[in-house]
Motif scaffolding. Structure first.
Motif, mmCIF file in Angstrom:
data_model
loop_
_atom_site.group_PDB
_atom_site.id
_atom_site.type_symbol
_atom_site.label_atom_id
_atom_site.label_comp_id
_atom_site.label_asym_id
_atom_site.label_seq_id
_atom_site.Cartn_x
_atom_site.Cartn_y
_atom_site.Cartn_z
ATOM 1 N N LYS A 407 -11.411 -45.360 33.641
ATOM 2 C CA LYS A 407 -10.294 -44.417 33.743
ATOM 3 C C LYS A 407 -10.780 -42.992 33.969
ATOM 4 C CE LYS A 407 -6.787 -47.252 32.975
ATOM 5 N NZ LYS A 407 -5.738 -47.491 33.991
ATOM 6 N N SER A 408 -11.982 -42.685 33.517
ATOM 7 C CA SER A 408 -12.507 -41.338 33.758
ATOM 8 C C SER A 408 -12.797 -41.116 35.237
ATOM 9 C CB SER A 408 -13.788 -41.115 32.939
ATOM 10 O OG SER A 408 -14.895 -41.814 33.491
ATOM 11 N N MET A 409 -12.904 -42.204 35.986
ATOM 12 C CA MET A 409 -13.203 -42.112 37.409
ATOM 13 C C MET A 409 -12.012 -42.509 38.275
ATOM 14 S SD MET A 409 -17.140 -43.596 37.348
ATOM 15 C CE MET A 409 -17.476 -43.176 39.066
ATOM 16 N N TRP A 410 -11.306 -43.577 37.869
ATOM 17 C CA TRP A 410 -10.177 -44.077 38.664
ATOM 18 C C TRP A 410 -9.019 -44.402 37.719
ATOM 19 C CZ3 TRP A 410 -14.928 -46.957 38.781
ATOM 20 C CH2 TRP A 410 -15.816 -46.549 39.794
ATOM 21 N N PRO A 411 -8.179 -43.421 37.411
ATOM 22 C CA PRO A 411 -7.093 -43.631 36.438
ATOM 23 C C PRO A 411 -6.139 -44.757 36.803
ATOM 24 C CG PRO A 411 -7.389 -41.301 36.892
ATOM 25 C CD PRO A 411 -8.236 -42.025 37.887
ATOM 26 N N GLU A 412 -6.008 -45.069 38.092
ATOM 27 C CA GLU A 412 -5.036 -46.071 38.520
ATOM 28 C C GLU A 412 -5.545 -47.509 38.396
ATOM 29 O OE1 GLU A 412 -7.719 -45.376 42.013
ATOM 30 O OE2 GLU A 412 -6.877 -44.186 40.378
ATOM 31 N N VAL A 413 -6.842 -47.695 38.207
ATOM 32 C CA VAL A 413 -7.430 -49.032 38.169
ATOM 33 C C VAL A 413 -7.207 -49.667 36.801
ATOM 34 C CG1 VAL A 413 -9.616 -50.318 38.244
ATOM 35 C CG2 VAL A 413 -9.151 -48.519 39.925
ATOM 36 N N ILE A 414 -6.757 -50.927 36.788
ATOM 37 C CA ILE A 414 -6.563 -51.622 35.519
ATOM 38 C C ILE A 414 -7.801 -52.454 35.195
ATOM 39 C CG2 ILE A 414 -4.059 -51.706 35.869
ATOM 40 C CD1 ILE A 414 -4.347 -54.732 36.324
#
Length: 481
Positions: A407-414
């Motif tokens: 999430k620190s890099m790609w907030p949209e990725v689950i």
């Protein structure tokens, strides 16, 4: 029998937001493209390492020793001591060397071990648009054998270990990386298996991370999920064969081995193994449903719960991607028969390749095949025996650490737990009693996966992000109690 999902455990995992799209402050976590890629100097070094690894042509026939020695030289030049860098090869297989490096920590917890194989699948120049053993950049892509599987990940791990050493970073637990031989060919000197047997003290750990067992997916150009792998299907293969006395082709009989074997294989083609849902698979579908809509979303939510309706199972079984998560599979991969155009065949045989859900046994699968083939003249023999492997328990602490870095890099990725349909070196660490998770952020296109294939590649941007992800993950995992 299906594994019963522990409801208390499920609540713990779900409440930790590992499998939900719980509110995440995008404004607080949104990163610029520059900030989620490795610093330019680090990225340049990692690119140089990747180029060197690809050029080594570490296929099964050549081995990994030359590459292992180059890795060790880089580590020593960065300040690692001789006592913390080991190049080791079996006496009978000197070309199959492994490298083990240790970054000393404060000793507050047992070490964390990262494993990554150095060998790659062979590739022919005439099959590629580029030289497979020379790193080539074109239109924002890096081409070369091993960019995805898994020299790209190896380069990121090595670059991270060099970076941490130069920063004088002291983790709370030792960080060990084992760069190993002979994973791809299932050859004669698998590095992880050999190190566990002959040099266990060098790689003994409280936790293992295997990037080769992780999965990060792109769909329609968009990053969608990153998995934490807790288990993988068990590799098992059988030979099936029918024989007869043969004769002249002008005098056909109903004992023709080709026909008899074909009928049995057709029965197998029409058969589906029973539904078998593990804890990990149920949690996977609960999380994966967030990426879907309509009927598929409803079906994935339903399959994650007890007693899913038959219609749900039927619909999810119709797609390869979801079917392989639901059950054991056995499929014909090779077939041969006959010996002359004008003679009745005396023999017909095929190879059945099975991927078995953890918890099921070789004996159970063989008994099922005998029942399904339904012909006593079809002889079944084991070609590759099963190596049962325990599931690493889905861990909220591990999932949370992976989630925070992601999430620190790609907030949209689950973040999803995962059971791999394929096999990796995790089979050896798990069977040695080492809890193992597959984690990686080398995002691959679900519709254009090129591992083991022609023009294998990774985007320049994706490679630079992988370098940063591995660095952050190493620091995060090392903080776990």
């Amino acid at each position: 029998m299906p594994t019963v999902l522990n409801s208390r455990f499920t609540r713990t995992v779900l409440s930790s937001a590992i499998l939900t799209c719980a509110a995440w402050s995008v404004s607080a976590q949104q990163s610029t493209s520059a900030s989620i890629q490795a610093p330019a100097q680090i990225a340049a070094e990692a690119r140089e390492i990747l180029s060197e690894m690809i050029a080594s042509k570490s296929i099964h026939a050549n081995g990994s020793t030359a590459l292992a020695q180059k890795i060790a030289a880089r580590l020593l030049a960065a300040g690692y001591s001789q006592s913390d860098v080991h190049v080791l090869a079996p006496a009978k297989h000197p070309s199959k060397a492994n490298v083990v490096v240790r970054l000393r920590g404060s000793g507050k917890a047992k070490p964390v071990l990262y494993i990554g194989h150095l060998d790659v699948v062979d590739a022919k120049r005439e099959d590629w648009n580029f030289d497979p053993f020379s790193l080539t950049e074109k239109d924002g892509w890096l081409y070369g054998r091993g960019t995805i599987d898994m020299l790209g990940q190896d380069s990121a791990m090595l670059a991270s270990m060099l970076r941490l050493k130069r920063e004088n970073y002291v983790p709370e637990r030792d960080i060990i990386v084992a760069f190993t031989a002979d994973e791809e060919a299932e050859g004669d000197a698998n590095g992880v298996e050999w190190l566990l047997k002959e040099h266990r003290s060098l790689i003994d750990a409280g936790l293992v991370i295997n990037p080769d067992a992780g999965e990060a997916a792109i769909k329609n150009g968009k990053k969608i999920y990153l998995t934490t792998q807790t288990s993988e299907k068990i590799f098992l293969s059988f030979g099936v064969e029918v024989t007869d006395k043969g004769g002249h082709s002008s005098r056909p009989t109903d004992q023709n081995p080709i026909y008899r074997l074909s009928k049995g294989l057709q029965r197998l083609s029409d058969f589906s193994f029973p539904l078998h849902l593990t804890d990990t698979v149920k949690l996977y579908f609960a999380g994966r449903s967030q990426l879907e809509s309509g009927q598929k979303k409803a079906d994935m939510l339903a399959i994650s719960k007890a007693n899913p309706p038959a219609a749900v199972v039927r619909r999810l079984s119709q797609e390869v991607e979801t079917n392989i998560m639901l059950r054991t599979t056995c499929t014909a991969t090779e077939i041969s028969g006959g010996h002359a155009e004008n003679a009745l065949p005396q023999r017909a045989k095929a190879t059945l390749q099975c991927r078995v859900i953890p918890g099921e046994t070789q004996a159970q699968i063989e008994a099922t095949l005998r029942r399904v083939l339904k012909d006593e003249s079809i002889k079944i023999s084991v070609m590759t025996a099963a190596k049962p492997t325990p599931e690493s328990p889905p861990s909220p602490a591990i999932f949370k650490a992976v989630e925070q870095v992601t999430k620190s890099m790609w907030p949209e990725v689950i973040i999803l737990p995962n059971m791999s349909a394929g096999a990796s070196d995790s089979v050896f660490t798990r069977n040695a009693g080492l809890v193992t998770y597959g984690v990686d952020a080398m995002f691959d296109d679900l519709d254009d996966s090129r591992a083991h294939g022609r023009d294998e590649r990774i985007s320049v941007k994706g490679f630079n992000e992988e370098i940063e992800f591995v660095y952050r993950l190493m620091k995060s995992i090392a903080k776990l109690p």
